[in-house]
Design an enzyme around this catalytic site. Structure first.
Site, PDB file in Angstrom:
ATOM      1  N   SER A 148     -35.705 -41.490  -9.188  1.00  0.00           N
ATOM      2  CA  SER A 148     -34.347 -41.303  -8.656  1.00  0.00           C
ATOM      3  C   SER A 148     -34.426 -41.383  -7.130  1.00  0.00           C
ATOM      4  CB  SER A 148     -33.858 -39.908  -9.069  1.00  0.00           C
ATOM      5  OG  SER A 148     -32.692 -39.550  -8.368  1.00  0.00           O
ATOM      6  N   TYR A 161     -35.101 -30.511  -9.316  1.00  0.00           N
ATOM      7  CA  TYR A 161     -34.977 -31.933  -9.719  1.00  0.00           C
ATOM      8  C   TYR A 161     -35.760 -32.791  -8.721  1.00  0.00           C
ATOM      9  CZ  TYR A 161     -32.733 -36.306 -11.273  1.00  0.00           C
ATOM     10  OH  TYR A 161     -32.489 -37.577 -11.765  1.00  0.00           O
TER      11      TYR A 161
HETATM   12  N1  LIG Z   1     -27.394 -41.344 -13.887  1.00  0.00           N
HETATM   13  C1  LIG Z   1     -27.842 -41.265 -12.643  1.00  0.00           C
HETATM   14  O1  LIG Z   1     -27.076 -41.173 -11.685  1.00  0.00           O
HETATM   15  C2  LIG Z   1     -29.329 -41.287 -12.388  1.00  0.00           C
HETATM   16  C3  LIG Z   1     -29.753 -41.428 -11.062  1.00  0.00           C
HETATM   17  C4  LIG Z   1     -31.107 -41.411 -10.794  1.00  0.00           C
HETATM   18  C5  LIG Z   1     -32.014 -41.276 -11.821  1.00  0.00           C
HETATM   19  N2  LIG Z   1     -31.588 -41.144 -13.103  1.00  0.00           N
HETATM   20  C6  LIG Z   1     -32.610 -40.969 -14.145  1.00  0.00           C
HETATM   21  O2  LIG Z   1     -32.378 -41.890 -15.191  1.00  0.00           O
HETATM   22  C7  LIG Z   1     -32.945 -41.399 -16.382  1.00  0.00           C
HETATM   23  C8  LIG Z   1     -31.983 -41.596 -17.538  1.00  0.00           C
HETATM   24  O3  LIG Z   1     -30.844 -40.795 -17.345  1.00  0.00           O
HETATM   25  P1  LIG Z   1     -29.353 -41.270 -17.634  1.00  0.00           P
HETATM   26  O4  LIG Z   1     -28.649 -41.264 -16.338  1.00  0.00           O
HETATM   27  O5  LIG Z   1     -29.343 -42.470 -18.477  1.00  0.00           O
HETATM   28  O6  LIG Z   1     -28.816 -39.971 -18.427  1.00  0.00           O
HETATM   29  P2  LIG Z   1     -28.474 -39.677 -19.950  1.00  0.00           P
HETATM   30  O7  LIG Z   1     -27.421 -40.614 -20.447  1.00  0.00           O
HETATM   31  O8  LIG Z   1     -28.197 -38.209 -19.996  1.00  0.00           O
HETATM   32  O9  LIG Z   1     -29.826 -40.010 -20.734  1.00  0.00           O
HETATM   33  C9  LIG Z   1     -30.893 -39.102 -20.856  1.00  0.00           C
HETATM   34  C10 LIG Z   1     -31.685 -39.493 -22.092  1.00  0.00           C
HETATM   35  O10 LIG Z   1     -32.813 -38.595 -22.222  1.00  0.00           O
HETATM   36  C11 LIG Z   1     -32.906 -38.210 -23.581  1.00  0.00           C
HETATM   37  N3  LIG Z   1     -33.567 -36.918 -23.718  1.00  0.00           N
HETATM   38  C12 LIG Z   1     -33.166 -35.725 -23.227  1.00  0.00           C
HETATM   39  N4  LIG Z   1     -34.030 -34.762 -23.589  1.00  0.00           N
HETATM   40  C13 LIG Z   1     -34.983 -35.366 -24.349  1.00  0.00           C
HETATM   41  C14 LIG Z   1     -36.141 -34.898 -25.015  1.00  0.00           C
HETATM   42  N5  LIG Z   1     -36.498 -33.602 -24.967  1.00  0.00           N
HETATM   43  N6  LIG Z   1     -36.892 -35.792 -25.718  1.00  0.00           N
HETATM   44  C15 LIG Z   1     -36.546 -37.093 -25.770  1.00  0.00           C
HETATM   45  N7  LIG Z   1     -35.469 -37.601 -25.129  1.00  0.00           N
HETATM   46  C16 LIG Z   1     -34.703 -36.739 -24.432  1.00  0.00           C
HETATM   47  C17 LIG Z   1     -31.444 -38.142 -24.051  1.00  0.00           C
HETATM   48  O11 LIG Z   1     -31.376 -38.284 -25.458  1.00  0.00           O
HETATM   49  P3  LIG Z   1     -31.250 -37.090 -26.538  1.00  0.00           P
HETATM   50  O12 LIG Z   1     -30.316 -36.066 -25.962  1.00  0.00           O
HETATM   51  O13 LIG Z   1     -30.693 -37.806 -27.730  1.00  0.00           O
HETATM   52  O14 LIG Z   1     -32.632 -36.595 -26.762  1.00  0.00           O
HETATM   53  C18 LIG Z   1     -30.879 -39.369 -23.377  1.00  0.00           C
HETATM   54  O15 LIG Z   1     -31.107 -40.502 -24.185  1.00  0.00           O
HETATM   55  C19 LIG Z   1     -33.334 -39.938 -16.114  1.00  0.00           C
HETATM   56  O16 LIG Z   1     -34.729 -39.841 -15.901  1.00  0.00           O
HETATM   57  C20 LIG Z   1     -32.590 -39.610 -14.831  1.00  0.00           C
HETATM   58  O17 LIG Z   1     -33.222 -38.615 -14.080  1.00  0.00           O
HETATM   59  C21 LIG Z   1     -30.269 -41.161 -13.417  1.00  0.00           C
END
Ligand SMILES: NC(=O)c1ccc[n+]([C@@H]2O[C@H](COP(=O)([O-])OP(=O)(O)OC[C@H]3O[C@@H](n4cnc5c(N)ncnc54)[C@H](OP(=O)(O)O)[C@@H]3O)[C@@H](O)[C@H]2O)c1
Length: 253
Positions: A148, A161
């Site tokens: 991130s 975080y």
């Molecule tokens: N969105 C942003 O603005 C942003 C910015 C920078 C970085 N990121 C990074 O991008 C990545 C993906 O996030 P996203 O934005 O796509 O958010 P998201 O839609 O909330 O996706 C998170 C994913 O992680 C899975 N997850 C959560 N706990 C888990 C566990 N214990 N075991 C296996 N899977 C698990 C969730 O699935 P289940 O709940 O079904 O397990 C979901 O598929 C993260 O690492 C986040 O830090 C996001």
């Protein structure tokens, strides 16, 4: 025309929503067989059906904060799909707010998933990736770690975080140095604000502060980050994209 990831297998953690879901689709469209890993089986099954028409998708329900489940996810991928060429360590959780008086349970959730979950999957996958890097069709393998902007810059109300994502950056660079000569590429992707479910797990008072910070900014879509990951894993064997920082154009910090 031959697709660029034909004959390869990818495992995507956190494939049930957001960036992971979009990445699984992008990799499958380029010919990869994809293992979809997360806890919400119904979401994974719906995604597998979407992908199914054009390619192969394997649903693996797993909580990767549990070492045994993370290891099983990798082992199942290899036993069912035959190999492992690409690991996308994407699953993550972001729980923000002041450090003073913070619920420790939120810190534990972030460390357990963003750091330990990623480490468990990487540890289990490495032997298979090293093998794939010696084999046709690509003679190279990939680990993509989704960090991130929070892995580059520390901010108020983002302390733990920040700590987890800085940790991912440090680990990725050390691992890169260890395995790059054996043609396992380690890449770090650092997205800015992207429209997904990520923020929704925060407490209401934290959500309010976040709304103010990003008010008026056009966020990126999950597909924008998937596109970057696809770019990284489709480079020729002699090119390794070590790090990619991607912000919405209107995001200043
Ligand atoms: N969105 C942003 O603005 C942003 C910015 C920078 C970085 N990121 C990074 O991008 C990545 C993906 O996030 P996203 O934005 O796509 O958010 P998201 O839609 O909330 O996706 C998170 C994913 O992680 C899975 N997850 C959560 N706990 C888990 C566990 N214990 N075991 C296996 N899977 C698990 C969730 O699935 P289940 O709940 O079904 O397990 C979901 O598929 C993260 O690492 C986040 O830090 C996001």
């Amino acid at each position: 025309m031959t697709k660029r990831l034909e004959g390869t297998v990818a495992l995507v953690t956190g494939a049930s929503s957001g960036i992971g879901e979009a990445t699984a689709v992008a990799l499958a469209e380029e010919g990869a067989m994809v293992a979809l890993v997360a806890r919400r089986r119904d979401r994974l099954e719906a995604l597998a059906e979407r992908i199914g028409g054009a390619g192969t998708a394997l649903v693996i329900e797993a909580d990767i904060t549990d070492q045994a489940q993370a290891e099983r996810a990798v082992a199942t991928t290899v036993s069912e799909l035959g190999r492992l060429d690409t690991l996308v360590n994407n699953a993550g959780v972001m729980l923000l707010g002041p450090i003073v008086g913070a619920p420790i349970e939120e810190w534990q959730r972030m460390v357990n998933l963003n750091v330990l979950g990623l480490l468990y999957c990487t540890h289990a996958a490495l032997p298979h990736l090293l093998t794939a890097a010696e084999a046709e069709p690509r003679s190279v393998a990939d680990i993509v770690n989704v960090s991130s902007t929070a892995g580059r810059v520390a901010r108020l109300n983002s302390g733990v975080y920040n700590a987890t994502k800085h940790g991912v950056g440090a680990f990725s660079e050390s691992l890169r140095q260890e395995v790059t000569a054996r043609h396992v590429r380690v890449s770090l992707v650092e997205p800015g604000a992207t429209a997904t479910e990520l923020a929704s797990h925060n407490r209401p008072e934290v959500l309010e502060t976040m709304r103010t910070r990003f008010a008026g900014i056009e966020r990126m879509q999950a597909e924008d980050i998937a596109d970057a990951i696809l770019y990284i894993v489709t480079r020729p064997r002699h090119v390794a994209v070590n790090e990619m920082l991607i912000r919405p154009t209107e995001q200043e910090g």
